[in-house]
Scaffold this motif. Structure first.
Motif, mmCIF file in Angstrom:
data_model
loop_
_atom_site.group_PDB
_atom_site.id
_atom_site.type_symbol
_atom_site.label_atom_id
_atom_site.label_comp_id
_atom_site.label_asym_id
_atom_site.label_seq_id
_atom_site.Cartn_x
_atom_site.Cartn_y
_atom_site.Cartn_z
ATOM 1 N N GLY A 236 4.973 -1.742 0.690
ATOM 2 C CA GLY A 236 3.860 -1.522 0.149
ATOM 3 C C GLY A 236 3.568 -1.747 -1.328
ATOM 4 N N ALA A 237 4.501 -1.566 -2.073
ATOM 5 C CA ALA A 237 4.184 -2.009 -3.498
ATOM 6 C C ALA A 237 4.115 -3.361 -3.788
ATOM 7 C CB ALA A 237 5.231 -1.447 -4.488
ATOM 8 N N ALA A 238 5.053 -4.305 -3.046
ATOM 9 C CA ALA A 238 5.045 -5.498 -3.261
ATOM 10 C C ALA A 238 3.813 -6.044 -2.400
ATOM 11 C CB ALA A 238 6.516 -6.127 -2.529
ATOM 12 N N THR A 239 3.523 -5.765 -1.421
ATOM 13 C CA THR A 239 2.317 -6.207 -0.553
ATOM 14 C C THR A 239 0.884 -6.038 -1.363
ATOM 15 O OG1 THR A 239 3.351 -5.827 1.470
ATOM 16 C CG2 THR A 239 1.008 -6.287 1.550
ATOM 17 N N THR A 240 0.949 -4.842 -2.009
ATOM 18 C CA THR A 240 -0.337 -4.727 -2.931
ATOM 19 C C THR A 240 -0.288 -5.517 -4.023
ATOM 20 O OG1 THR A 240 -0.294 -2.317 -2.041
ATOM 21 C CG2 THR A 240 -1.479 -2.791 -4.042
ATOM 22 N N ARG A 241 0.910 -5.593 -4.605
ATOM 23 C CA ARG A 241 0.866 -6.549 -5.950
ATOM 24 C C ARG A 241 0.272 -8.046 -5.479
ATOM 25 N NH1 ARG A 241 5.833 -6.812 -10.358
ATOM 26 N NH2 ARG A 241 4.961 -4.757 -10.480
ATOM 27 N N LEU A 242 0.803 -8.616 -4.408
ATOM 28 C CA LEU A 242 0.487 -9.945 -3.985
ATOM 29 C C LEU A 242 -1.044 -9.841 -3.474
ATOM 30 C CD1 LEU A 242 3.616 -10.963 -1.875
ATOM 31 C CD2 LEU A 242 2.920 -11.905 -4.009
ATOM 32 N N ALA A 243 -1.577 -8.867 -2.851
ATOM 33 C CA ALA A 243 -2.893 -8.973 -2.338
ATOM 34 C C ALA A 243 -3.905 -8.675 -3.405
ATOM 35 C CB ALA A 243 -3.030 -7.594 -1.308
ATOM 36 N N ARG A 244 -3.548 -8.095 -4.626
ATOM 37 C CA ARG A 244 -4.338 -8.006 -5.604
ATOM 38 C C ARG A 244 -4.743 -9.329 -6.269
ATOM 39 N NH1 ARG A 244 -1.523 -2.736 -8.713
ATOM 40 N NH2 ARG A 244 -2.580 -1.158 -7.339
ATOM 41 N N GLN A 245 -4.073 -10.185 -5.992
ATOM 42 C CA GLN A 245 -4.141 -11.868 -6.431
ATOM 43 C C GLN A 245 -5.497 -12.269 -5.896
ATOM 44 O OE1 GLN A 245 -0.693 -13.715 -6.747
ATOM 45 N NE2 GLN A 245 0.419 -12.475 -7.812
ATOM 46 N N LYS A 246 -5.655 -11.794 -4.650
ATOM 47 C CA LYS A 246 -6.681 -12.465 -3.566
ATOM 48 C C LYS A 246 -7.827 -11.538 -3.737
ATOM 49 C CE LYS A 246 -3.620 -15.515 -2.031
ATOM 50 N NZ LYS A 246 -4.020 -16.785 -2.456
ATOM 51 N N THR A 247 -7.728 -10.053 -3.789
ATOM 52 C CA THR A 247 -9.092 -9.276 -3.614
ATOM 53 C C THR A 247 -8.766 -8.191 -4.318
ATOM 54 O OG1 THR A 247 -10.275 -8.002 -2.241
ATOM 55 C CG2 THR A 247 -8.036 -8.260 -1.454
ATOM 56 N N GLU A 248 -9.921 -7.588 -5.029
ATOM 57 C CA GLU A 248 -9.868 -6.283 -5.842
ATOM 58 C C GLU A 248 -9.828 -5.026 -5.001
ATOM 59 O OE1 GLU A 248 -12.134 -6.337 -9.790
ATOM 60 O OE2 GLU A 248 -13.375 -7.834 -8.515
ATOM 61 N N ARG A 249 -10.089 -5.469 -3.725
ATOM 62 C CA ARG A 249 -10.064 -4.305 -2.750
ATOM 63 C C ARG A 249 -8.772 -4.186 -2.291
ATOM 64 N NH1 ARG A 249 -15.576 -2.910 -1.784
ATOM 65 N NH2 ARG A 249 -17.088 -4.568 -2.310
ATOM 66 N N ALA A 250 -7.763 -4.727 -2.620
ATOM 67 C CA ALA A 250 -6.374 -4.848 -1.982
ATOM 68 C C ALA A 250 -5.909 -3.514 -1.533
ATOM 69 C CB ALA A 250 -5.236 -5.611 -2.958
ATOM 70 N N ASP A 251 -5.871 -2.479 -2.580
ATOM 71 C CA ASP A 251 -4.931 -1.431 -2.174
ATOM 72 C C ASP A 251 -5.582 -0.577 -0.795
ATOM 73 O OD1 ASP A 251 -5.132 -1.812 -5.056
ATOM 74 O OD2 ASP A 251 -3.631 0.053 -5.099
ATOM 75 N N PRO A 252 -6.907 -0.238 -0.614
ATOM 76 C CA PRO A 252 -7.175 0.356 0.632
ATOM 77 C C PRO A 252 -7.234 -0.693 1.676
ATOM 78 C CG PRO A 252 -9.188 0.045 -0.745
ATOM 79 C CD PRO A 252 -8.014 -0.198 -1.898
ATOM 80 N N LEU A 253 -7.142 -1.945 1.521
ATOM 81 C CA LEU A 253 -6.871 -2.747 2.894
ATOM 82 C C LEU A 253 -5.478 -2.824 3.252
ATOM 83 C CD1 LEU A 253 -9.572 -5.743 1.590
ATOM 84 C CD2 LEU A 253 -9.943 -3.978 3.420
ATOM 85 N N VAL A 254 -4.811 -2.956 2.383
ATOM 86 C CA VAL A 254 -3.413 -2.867 2.694
ATOM 87 C C VAL A 254 -3.098 -1.698 3.457
ATOM 88 C CG1 VAL A 254 -1.041 -2.731 1.702
ATOM 89 C CG2 VAL A 254 -2.383 -4.314 0.876
ATOM 90 N N CYS A 255 -3.435 -0.487 3.174
ATOM 91 C CA CYS A 255 -3.254 0.645 3.570
ATOM 92 C C CYS A 255 -3.663 0.628 4.979
ATOM 93 C CB CYS A 255 -3.775 1.800 3.004
ATOM 94 S SG CYS A 255 -3.010 2.214 1.157
ATOM 95 N N ALA A 256 -5.348 0.106 5.092
ATOM 96 C CA ALA A 256 -5.678 0.227 6.413
ATOM 97 C C ALA A 256 -4.862 -0.829 7.581
ATOM 98 C CB ALA A 256 -7.549 -0.387 6.308
ATOM 99 N N VAL A 257 -4.447 -1.801 7.243
ATOM 100 C CA VAL A 257 -4.033 -2.772 8.062
ATOM 101 C C VAL A 257 -2.737 -2.202 8.579
ATOM 102 C CG1 VAL A 257 -2.995 -4.879 8.132
ATOM 103 C CG2 VAL A 257 -5.116 -5.051 7.117
ATOM 104 N N SER A 258 -2.004 -1.526 7.821
ATOM 105 C CA SER A 258 -0.320 -0.947 7.762
ATOM 106 C C SER A 258 -0.693 0.042 8.867
ATOM 107 C CB SER A 258 0.217 -0.196 6.453
ATOM 108 O OG SER A 258 -0.521 0.580 6.029
#
Length: 420
Positions: free
Chosen positions: A250-272
């Motif tokens: 979760g931590a690694a995925t969020t760090r990568l996703a933040r480079q693509k979108t500012e909404r990375a945190d809740p989106l990673v949680c939703a997809v998981s």
């Protein structure tokens, strides 16, 4: 829980959860206003002393043992409500996500090590009471180390709030602000969905898998008061491992996703969450034919479910100002237990009992009825994923509001530093 299934409920854990739930808001209030390190250490010392004392209670005073579990819940609620806020005041952004991940790694790791140490002490001493006499000394050691070495950061120090806070809001004002914070409300409801599923699984999945083996004719139905704990041990080991993996991924995925979108945190949680629901549904499809297949689905489903542990805490840090974070963490914990694991084992038991009534003596129907009841969990998990998607809609607005409130709390010199 009702009937036959309800009798399997663990009343000690119910007392623990209820006391934890009630005490959390109190420690949230204290954590926003007084020295957090002292409160944290006192909570650990209290939990350790009560746990050690409970090991000397004889079975004639079982009610006192149950009461001690309630007192342990009070002690544990102190540091679970306050610890994340100290981390939030020491780190920011990706560093904070990483440190929160390390903190939440301790949940599955500590559970696994506690089980191993307790079981080893029980076997070595030939007395189960010794299982309760190991962890208290580790807890007291941890409390002393916190007092000696953990700093007590000023609230908002990582966000450049210097000196004393210029405003001290009341508890009622804090609660009104949290109720209006849509990201906080929706992420708290999503956290409740996770708690609902984990509480129900911890109680019923081992029994469900044991019944699956009876249906497959690879095991006999247990008629003894104490049955084999093999499935519980395997499920416990899987939960520990998936908890570790989920937090790290979760931590690694969020760090990568933040480079693509500012909404990375809740989106990673939703997809998981949505992905987890798929694999948890598959458990009830494959369990009748393959126990190994069911364990594989449990492994993947729980890993995805636990992905959001640290991220949810980080979302809270982004959208809640430092002076009310302890209250926010405490009420998020209160909500997740109240709507989650405080009632989900009961509900699953009631549904299973109701379905069993027609063919109570059929081993196949006992297995299927519990499976049908547990199918409620993936639907709740999907609902949790929807709540995280709703969080993503409001996340940027709520973060911006929190930043504006922070600027009002900062002295002029700090505002100049952060703007450069």
């Amino acid at each position: 829980m009702g009937g036959k299934e309800g009798n399997a409920g663990n009343e000690r854990e119910n007392v623990f959860i209820c006391s934890f739930m009630v005490a959390a808001p109190i420690f949230g209030y204290l954590g926003d206003r007084f020295n957090r390190k002292v409160i944290l250490s006192c909570g650990i010392f209290f939990w350790s002393i009560v746990t050690l004392s409970s090991s000397f209670i004889s079975k004639e005073y079982y009610w006192l043992f149950v009461l001690s579990r309630g007192l342990v819940g009070i002690g544990e609620s102190s540091y679970s409500s306050i610890s994340p806020t100290i981390i939030g005041d020491l780190f920011t952004n990706n560093s904070r996500t990483m440190m929160l991940s390390v903190f939440y790694l301790a949940i599955p790791l500590g559970s696994g090590l506690g089980y191993i140490l307790g079981a080893s002490a029980k076997v070595a001493a030939g007395d189960w009471h010794w299982a309760l006499r190991v962890s208290p000394f580790l807890g007291i050691t941890a409390g002393i180390l916190i007092l000696l070495f953990v700093p007590e950061p000023k609230r908002g120090s990582a966000d450049h709030i210097g000196g004393r806070n210029r405003t001290r809001t009341s508890w009622v004002c804090d609660m009104k602000a949290l109720a209006k914070n849509r990201s906080y409300v929706f992420s708290s409801l999503a956290s409740s969905a996770v708690s609902f599923a984990t509480g129900a699984f911890g109680m019923w999945i081992p029994l469900y898998l044991a019944r699956a083996q009876v249906v497959q004719k690879t095991a006999e139905a247990c008629t003894k008061e104490i049955c084999s704990s093999t499935d519980s041990l395997i499920f416990g080991a899987i939960t520990c491992v998936t908890g570790l993996l989920g937090v790290v991924i979760g931590a690694a995925t969020t760090r990568l996703a933040r480079q693509k979108t500012e909404r990375a945190d809740p989106l990673v949680c939703a997809v998981s969450m949505l992905g987890s629901a798929i694999f948890i549904c598959l458990i009830f499809v494959v369990a009748k034919k393959s126990i190994v297949g069911a364990y594989v689905c449990i492994f993947i489903g729980e890993t995805l479910l636990f992905l959001n542990w640290a991220i949810t805490a980080d979302i809270l840090m982004f959208v809640v100002i430092p002076t009310r974070r302890a209250t926010a963490v405490a009420f998020q914990s209160f909500t997740s237990h109240l709507l989650g694991d405080a009632g989900s084992p009961y509900l699953i038991g009631l549904v299973s009992d109701a379905l069993q009534q027609r063919y109570a003596t059929s081993a196949l129907w006992q297995f299927l009825s519990l499976g049908y009841a547990l199918m409620l969990c993936p639907f709740i998990i999907v609902l949790g994923g929807m709540f995280f998607l709703a969080t993503a809609l409001f996340f940027l607005d709520d973060r911006e509001k929190a930043d504006k409130q922070l600027n009002q709390l900062r002295p002029p010199s700090a505002i100049k530093v952060t703007s450069q």
